[in-house]
Design an enzyme around this catalytic site. Structure first.
Site, PDB file in Angstrom:
ATOM      1  N   ASP A 228      30.677 105.146  43.873  1.00 11.15           N
ATOM      2  CA  ASP A 228      30.004 104.773  45.011  1.00 11.15           C
ATOM      3  C   ASP A 228      29.274 106.063  45.707  1.00 11.15           C
ATOM      4  O   ASP A 228      28.182 106.042  46.062  1.00 11.15           O
ATOM      5  CB  ASP A 228      30.842 104.242  46.205  1.00 11.15           C
ATOM      6  CG  ASP A 228      31.265 102.679  45.919  1.00 11.15           C
ATOM      7  OD1 ASP A 228      30.896 102.257  44.717  1.00 11.15           O
ATOM      8  OD2 ASP A 228      32.207 102.279  46.507  1.00 11.15           O
TER       9      ASP A 228
ATOM     10  N   LYS B 178      27.172  73.652  39.857  1.00  8.79           N
ATOM     11  CA  LYS B 178      26.090  73.217  41.000  1.00  8.79           C
ATOM     12  C   LYS B 178      26.643  74.365  42.388  1.00  8.79           C
ATOM     13  O   LYS B 178      27.764  73.966  42.993  1.00  8.79           O
ATOM     14  CB  LYS B 178      26.348  71.678  41.623  1.00  8.79           C
ATOM     15  CG  LYS B 178      25.173  71.412  42.485  1.00  8.79           C
ATOM     16  CD  LYS B 178      25.316  69.984  42.775  1.00  8.79           C
ATOM     17  CE  LYS B 178      24.200  69.416  43.902  1.00  8.79           C
ATOM     18  NZ  LYS B 178      24.519  70.190  45.271  1.00  8.79           N
TER      19      LYS B 178
HETATM   20  S1  IVH Z   1      18.295  72.372  39.627  1.00  9.76           S
HETATM   21  C1  IVH Z   1      14.563  69.977  40.121  1.00  9.76           C
HETATM   22  N1  IVH Z   1      20.737  73.494  39.320  1.00  9.76           N
HETATM   23  O1  IVH Z   1      21.391  71.604  44.442  1.00  9.76           O
HETATM   24  C2  IVH Z   1      15.654  70.182  40.721  1.00  9.76           C
HETATM   25  N2  IVH Z   1      20.230  72.719  41.398  1.00  9.76           N
HETATM   26  O2  IVH Z   1      19.378  68.603  45.074  1.00  9.76           O
HETATM   27  C3  IVH Z   1      16.125  71.576  40.485  1.00  9.76           C
HETATM   28  N3  IVH Z   1      21.673  73.449  43.045  1.00  9.76           N
HETATM   29  O3  IVH Z   1      18.502  71.828  46.611  1.00  9.76           O
HETATM   30  C4  IVH Z   1      17.609  71.923  40.839  1.00  9.76           C
HETATM   31  N4  IVH Z   1      22.989  74.577  41.777  1.00  9.76           N
HETATM   32  O4  IVH Z   1      19.405  73.814  45.558  1.00  9.76           O
HETATM   33  C5  IVH Z   1      19.841  72.960  40.073  1.00  9.76           C
HETATM   34  N5  IVH Z   1      22.437  74.835  38.865  1.00  9.76           N
HETATM   35  C6  IVH Z   1      21.862  74.256  39.702  1.00  9.76           C
HETATM   36  C7  IVH Z   1      22.101  73.984  41.261  1.00  9.76           C
HETATM   37  C8  IVH Z   1      21.109  73.253  42.039  1.00  9.76           C
HETATM   38  C9  IVH Z   1      22.818  74.133  43.230  1.00  9.76           C
HETATM   39  C10 IVH Z   1      21.287  72.911  44.519  1.00  9.76           C
HETATM   40  C11 IVH Z   1      19.702  73.079  44.677  1.00  9.76           C
HETATM   41  C12 IVH Z   1      19.024  71.641  45.209  1.00  9.76           C
HETATM   42  C13 IVH Z   1      20.499  70.977  45.393  1.00  9.76           C
HETATM   43  C14 IVH Z   1      20.356  69.571  44.798  1.00  9.76           C
END
Ligand code: IVH
Length: 672
Positions: free
Chosen positions: A36, A118
């Site tokens: 650091d 997710k």
């Molecule tokens: S793909 C076209 N991948 O989940 C959709 N979403 O409604 C693209 N989220 O608001 C989303 N992890 O912010 C995707 N690995 C992931 C994700 C993810 C979290 C969130 C995203 C979205 C909500 C789903």
């Protein structure tokens, strides 16, 4: 403006590259290769050059992460590609249906899937042009969002400039999730609690609140992180989402490292179940997995309906929220006498366990949420297992619901409770309160403090009840009462030997951990380290006056007052005298700065050592003046290799780095 020597722009550019690379190694790979102090030195050098030659200051310089001036409002911006949301499900059948639908629509071609975590955070869209970050925007309603670029720039895992691999990718948009690691969230809330500020309910809530702040400097002080999950590259299209994830990583983004390709829906279901069981092993919260068709051509063919793509689905985990009723509110006494109200609940099954108690933090929290006995409330169990009441279901409030009033007396010892001005908590002021005695001893023995294995909650409780322990100094007298301990019901010779040996080992813990272990109110691990740096012995610290303490780091009047109060108590001075004579370290090993025998040497520790944990070995090396890094590189002088050293040893050999085995390490450690 100073007229530069022609080497200046090159030097600035070199520093920027180095610092961005160190950010990447530290925040994305979690494998820093410099200390650091060294990082700070490089940053200071860059700041000073940019101050001398402001004509070279650019918005993508790592110096720009500290947060600019506050703004009044966030401009509204349009998303060139709408930000869709995902269809979601909790059921296995619906996941199988999703697969069937995809197969029907794709006709002959069969899909390959990618399963990703997710992330339970806030989505963010980043726009880059020529590899430089131009804009960061919230999702908003999916069509328009807020331009929060100034806040986004403070997030260390958002590259201000894409890594070299970006060549050929002139303009692109990257989407992903901003999250906060649970540990960081807990630290933030601890600080807020100490400061008597309103607590955040969970990491997502805190992330959302932070991104909306108008002052980027506050945003910069909160360790938000960004994980990328989508890349849009007009003009240049890779074949698959999986390749996109790899490209994102090489551009300098953190992505889900556990993303998995599955060729069958059974594989997807397996991944889903696995992560449902393992979610708490991650340092951040997830609320499911996302299954995506891997081929980008197939994604195009499938398209979207309404606001969700047909090629992806969120497979959520069973909720860890539930409604239940509060039967009572009781008070718990903490180690420094802090009184915490706890809701006694109608037992409810949440995410695999039965929950019957939940924290209510303090009187203000109860008032703000208007929580009453008899209320039906929402209880959430986060990844850190302590359940919390997060809201009241107001429609279900019975007429008999009763407001809670704080009792005037400590439930453990009957002393009168006090609430200090500007503080959210009530305290029990009685040093001899049995709950506090237990709490102080548990804290002293805990991992971040003296780390005495075998001296956990149950054992402490027993030793306090049997009158072996009244304060932390008594721990070091236990060895003279060995036979009495062995005679305790169900305590074998072996457990006592282990406990006594762990107690002896704790005498080697460094001074800053001892200070933390004393459990002085408002002195957390961070403040303890600060104090240890400024006062090289406890005698100096004990004699420091309040005003003097306030010249140290961020120490304000409240912390200073608490330290002065602690050392003004005769019983605490007596405690320190006894701990000193037991051999506890009350002085800092200044060698770190004053030139120990290993000064200037850089180490990496790998494999397992039989007589030290890695953390202990690190402390030994540092106390002798060495620096310890986590990754092997040409900047490393010596690799300390225990059993099963793995790839670090191979790499060290290739780089001709000196290797110490455990015996060699011990011979050096003994010189301490
Ligand atoms: S793909 C076209 N991948 O989940 C959709 N979403 O409604 C693209 N989220 O608001 C989303 N992890 O912010 C995707 N690995 C992931 C994700 C993810 C979290 C969130 C995203 C979205 C909500 C789903």
């Amino acid at each position: 403006m100073k007229n530069p020597d022609p080497s200046v722009p090159k030097k600035i550019e070199k520093l920027r590259r180095e610092l961005s690379d160190h950010d990447y190694r530290y925040y994305v790979l979690a494998e820093p290769v410099i200390s650091d102090e060294e990082y700070d030195r490089l940053m200071r050098e860059l700041v000073s050059l940019e101050n001398q030659y402001p004509q070279y200051r650019t918005p993508d310089s790592p110096t720009q992460r500290v947060g600019g001036e506050p703004t009044k409002t966030f401009p509204t911006v349009e998303h060139a590609i709408p930000m869709l949301s995902l269809g979601n499900t909790y059921s296995e059948e619906e996941i199988v249906d999703f697969d069937r639908r995809v197969r029907d629509l794709l006709k002959s071609a069969s899909p390959e899937y990618v399963c990703e975590l997710k992330f339970d955070g806030v989505s963010l869209a980043l726009r880059y042009s020529d590899g430089i970050l131009q804009r960061g925007a919230t999702r908003g309603d999916g069509v328009t969002g807020d331009d929060i670029t100034q806040n986004v720039k403070t997030i260390r895992t958002v590259p201000l400039r894409l890594k070299d691999a970006a060549r050929g990718l002139k303009n692109c948009e990257i989407r992903g999730e901003v999250i906060l690691f649970r540990d960081d969230f807990n630290k933030l809330n601890d600080d807020r609690e100490l400061a008597g500020e309103k607590l955040f309910i969970n990491p997502r809530n805190c992330t959302a609140g932070t991104l909306k702040l108008q002052d980027p400097k506050i945003v910069a002080s909160r360790p938000l992180r960004f994980f990328a999950y989508a890349l849009y590259t007009p003009g240049k299209q890779l074949a698959s989402h999986y390749e996109n994830l790899r490209l994102l990583r090489s551009l300098g983004f953190a992505v889900d490292q556990h993303a998995k390709k599955c060729s069958t829906i059974e594989g997807v279901l397996k991944h889903w179940r696995q992560w449902e069981a393992a979610r708490d092993s991650l340092p951040f919260d997830i609320d499911g997995i996302v299954v995506k068709v891997d081929s980008l051509a197939q994604q195009d063919a499938l398209g979207a309906i309404a606001k969700s793509p047909r090629w992806a689905m969120a497979c959520k985990f069973a909720s860890r929220k539930a409604e239940t009723r509060i039967d009572d509110i009781i008070l718990q006494v903490g180690r420094i006498g802090t009184i915490t109200p706890v809701a006694v609940l109608q037992p409810v099954f949440i995410g695999g366990t039965t929950v019957s108690r939940a924290s209510l933090y303090n009187e203000d929290y109860i008032r703000e949420l208007d929580i009453r006995i008899g209320d039906t409330v929402v209880v959430e169990r986060g990844g850190d297992v302590i359940p919390k009441v997060t809201s009241v279901v107001s429609g279900k409030r019975p007429a008999s619901a009763k407001k809670f009033t704080f009792s005037a007396r400590c439930p453990a010892c009957g002393s009168r409770l006090v609430r200090l001005q500007d503080e959210a908590n009530y305290y029990c002021d009685n040093e001899s309160c049995p709950e506090q005695i237990r709490g102080r001893i548990e804290h002293w023995a805990s991992r971040g403090a003296m780390d005495i294995g075998g001296l956990g909650e149950m054992i402490v409780d027993r030793l306090v009840r049997e009158d072996f322990l009244r304060n932390v100094a008594d721990i070091y007298d236990l060895k003279s009462r060995r036979s009495e301990l062995v005679d305790l019901e169900r305590w074998g010779d072996k457990s006592v030997t282990n406990l006594l040996s762990n107690i002896e080992k704790s005498k080697t813990r460094p001074y800053h951990r001892v200070l933390y272990g004393l459990g002085i109110r408002h002195v957390g691990a961070g403040v303890a380290s600060l104090l240890a740096e400024h006062y090289s012995s406890i005698d100096d610290l004990m004699d420091a006056a309040g005003e003097e303490l306030q010249t140290v780091g961020d120490i304000g009047p409240r912390i200073a007052g608490s330290i002065v109060h602690f050392f003004s108590e005769r019983s605490n001075r007596e405690l320190i005298r006894r701990l000193k004579s037991a051999g506890i370290r009350f002085t800092a090993e200044r060698v770190k700065h004053a030139g120990g025998p290993l000064r200037g040497k850089t180490f990496v520790i790998t494999g397992s050592l039989s007589s030290f944990t890695r953390e202990e070995a690190k402390e030994v090396l540092e106390s002798l003046g060495g620096k310890v890094l986590s990754a092997v590189s040409k900047n490393v002088d010596i690799l300390v290799a225990g059993k099963d050293p793995g790839s670090k040893l191979e790499k060290a050999r290739k780089l001709n780095i000196e290797v110490w085995d455990e015996d060699k390490f011990l011979s050096v450690a003994k010189k301490k």
